[in-house]
Design a protein around this motif. Sequence first.
Motif, short mmCIF file in Angstrom:
data_model
loop_
_atom_site.label_atom_id
_atom_site.label_comp_id
_atom_site.label_asym_id
_atom_site.label_seq_id
_atom_site.Cartn_x
_atom_site.Cartn_y
_atom_site.Cartn_z
N LEU A 128 6.52 -20.58 -3.38
CA LEU A 128 6.59 -19.25 -2.78
C LEU A 128 5.18 -18.87 -2.32
N VAL A 129 5.02 -18.65 -1.01
CA VAL A 129 3.73 -18.27 -0.43
C VAL A 129 3.74 -16.78 -0.14
N VAL A 130 2.80 -16.05 -0.74
CA VAL A 130 2.74 -14.59 -0.59
C VAL A 130 1.41 -14.23 0.07
N ASP A 131 1.46 -13.83 1.35
CA ASP A 131 0.22 -13.53 2.09
C ASP A 131 0.58 -12.63 3.27
N ASP A 132 -0.18 -11.57 3.46
CA ASP A 132 0.10 -10.66 4.56
C ASP A 132 -0.56 -11.09 5.87
N SER A 154 5.47 -11.72 3.18
CA SER A 154 4.22 -11.07 3.60
C SER A 154 3.80 -9.90 2.72
N SER A 155 4.49 -9.69 1.60
CA SER A 155 4.10 -8.57 0.73
C SER A 155 4.47 -8.87 -0.72
N GLY A 156 3.81 -8.17 -1.64
CA GLY A 156 4.11 -8.32 -3.05
C GLY A 156 5.52 -7.89 -3.39
N ARG A 157 6.00 -6.82 -2.76
CA ARG A 157 7.35 -6.34 -3.04
C ARG A 157 8.40 -7.37 -2.62
N ASP A 158 8.19 -8.01 -1.45
CA ASP A 158 9.12 -9.05 -1.01
C ASP A 158 9.09 -10.24 -1.97
N ALA A 159 7.91 -10.54 -2.49
CA ALA A 159 7.79 -11.65 -3.45
C ALA A 159 8.60 -11.37 -4.71
N PHE A 161 11.11 -9.35 -5.03
CA PHE A 161 12.53 -9.34 -4.67
C PHE A 161 13.07 -10.78 -4.69
N TYR A 162 12.30 -11.72 -4.14
CA TYR A 162 12.70 -13.13 -4.13
C TYR A 162 12.75 -13.68 -5.56
N LEU A 163 11.75 -13.35 -6.36
CA LEU A 163 11.65 -13.89 -7.72
C LEU A 163 12.72 -13.34 -8.65
N ARG A 164 13.35 -12.26 -8.25
CA ARG A 164 14.41 -11.69 -9.08
C ARG A 164 15.58 -12.67 -9.23
N ASP A 165 15.85 -13.48 -8.20
CA ASP A 165 16.99 -14.38 -8.21
C ASP A 165 16.61 -15.85 -8.06
N ASN A 166 15.32 -16.16 -7.89
CA ASN A 166 14.90 -17.54 -7.62
C ASN A 166 13.71 -17.91 -8.50
N VAL A 167 13.64 -19.19 -8.87
CA VAL A 167 12.53 -19.69 -9.70
C VAL A 167 11.84 -20.83 -8.96
N PRO A 168 10.74 -20.56 -8.26
CA PRO A 168 10.01 -21.62 -7.56
C PRO A 168 9.20 -22.46 -8.54
N MET A 180 0.68 -3.49 -2.64
CA MET A 180 0.69 -4.17 -3.94
C MET A 180 -0.16 -5.43 -3.85
N ASP A 181 -1.28 -5.47 -4.58
CA ASP A 181 -2.16 -6.63 -4.49
C ASP A 181 -1.69 -7.75 -5.43
N GLY A 182 -2.41 -8.86 -5.39
CA GLY A 182 -2.03 -10.02 -6.18
C GLY A 182 -2.04 -9.77 -7.67
N PHE A 183 -2.98 -8.98 -8.16
CA PHE A 183 -3.03 -8.67 -9.60
C PHE A 183 -1.77 -7.94 -10.04
N GLN A 184 -1.31 -7.01 -9.22
CA GLN A 184 -0.10 -6.25 -9.57
C GLN A 184 1.13 -7.15 -9.55
N VAL A 185 1.17 -8.10 -8.60
CA VAL A 185 2.30 -9.04 -8.56
C VAL A 185 2.34 -9.88 -9.83
N MET A 186 1.19 -10.39 -10.26
CA MET A 186 1.13 -11.21 -11.48
C MET A 186 1.54 -10.39 -12.71
N GLU A 187 1.12 -9.14 -12.75
CA GLU A 187 1.48 -8.27 -13.87
C GLU A 187 2.99 -8.10 -13.95
N LYS A 188 3.64 -7.90 -12.80
CA LYS A 188 5.10 -7.74 -12.77
C LYS A 188 5.80 -9.05 -13.14
N MET A 189 5.25 -10.17 -12.66
CA MET A 189 5.86 -11.47 -12.96
C MET A 189 5.90 -11.76 -14.46
#
Length: 461
Positions: A128-132, A154-159, A161-168, A180-189
């Motif tokens: 999963l590539v996450v980059d704006d 292209s956004s943390g929110r889209d990432a 959303f994808y991770l909710r149903d998929n495991v890369p 939402m920056d990368g730190f916030q995405v990792m925190e949610k993950m």
Amino acid sequence: MRTRILVIDDDPLNLKMAKYILKDGYEVICAESGPDGLRILRDKEVDLVLLDLDMPQMNGMQVLQRIREKRELADLKVVILTASGERENVMEAIRLGARDFIKKPFFPTELLERIKAVLQTEGKETILVVDDDNMSITLVKKMLGLRYELVCVSSGRDALFYLRDNVPDLVLLDLHMPEMDGFQVMEKMRIMEKVCDVPVLVLTADNDRETEVKIFKAGAMDYITKPYAPEVVIRRISRVIEWHHCRMSLQQEVDKKTAELRESNRKVTNLSTQVMLALTSAIDAKDKYTKGHSARVANYSRELARRMGKSAQEMNDIYFIALMHDIGKIGIPDSIINKPSRLTYAEYDLMKTHCTIGAEILGNISEIPDISVGARSHHERYDGDGYPDGLKGEDIPEVARIICVADAYDAMTSKNRYRDVMPRAEVESEIRKGRGSQFDPAIADHLLAMIREDAVIREQE
């Protein structure tokens, strides 16, 4: 056409066993050396290779390197067989493209399950590539598109959303993004159960020490600074994914061994229980009037312990201590145990020795604390007139005071050679009379409450 598996192993017995296990579902070809295996791969198409690591002339690692050098075999699925289980060997094999490893000796079901899992997996790992930045995404596609299955957002929110149903297999994450920056995405993950262990590789233009520390604290496996060289990206991604696969394989092995150990412990515990029950049944059988006595005393003792607020482990220990309380009767002659008339003083003194005999028998058992105490002290009296040591009050071990009450109750409510079962009212009266003299008053009160609530069950009936 059936799936074709090539087994490369220098041990003929291992080849024969693998062929036998796999014969029903697969076409199996065997090679006794690395060079023989490579010759077969040159002439025949195979779907999977089972490769032994420890071989003379050419070891499994060298064979794997040769396989990866050939373009037509670049995607060939390889599963490593190893007796050593060394982490370094496994890591290197996975770095060279091995899909899994199986430690020898293996169970047939394990071999079949692992092979089935590898054959069912797709050839490419998913990233999963996450980059704006569209330019960065284009560059990543160009570098990695042939080697991996890419999902680009292209956004943390889209990432998320994808991770909710998929495991890369890996998340390639830009650090600086709006909303939402990368730190916030990792925190949610890290709080998402399905993807909390998915490795993260950060992409960032920052190269200061503070950011580096913060990246690793957030849980990233590694980071790549922009602008990045393609060979660096490929090598680091490959390393992180290989590490993750190795970790998952090792974790599966640990889980398997843990499950086997739990099952082994369960069987040992069951066997120990069965042995103790068999012993107590054999002792109770010496007297036709005491059949089931030890098991009933053990059950009454456990219920008393529960009412006294003991933990589950303490209740379990008390049950087994009570179960073995009469083990010393094995050393008493049957002629005394089954004498139809009352015992003489000398015979009674000999009967009383079952307490010390039992304590000696159980003295070397360390797994259950105080197991010998129940055998030695269950005939001590609260007023100090008991035997064999004349202990008084709370000097008598608590477990023995519990067994004393339970033992007396079962004696009164069981038929013996001298009398029939005592009426309930008379039993209650005797228990009350014994409070503070024969019995610990508090424990006697618990038994009286059990009688009133009909919680004491006459199992022999």
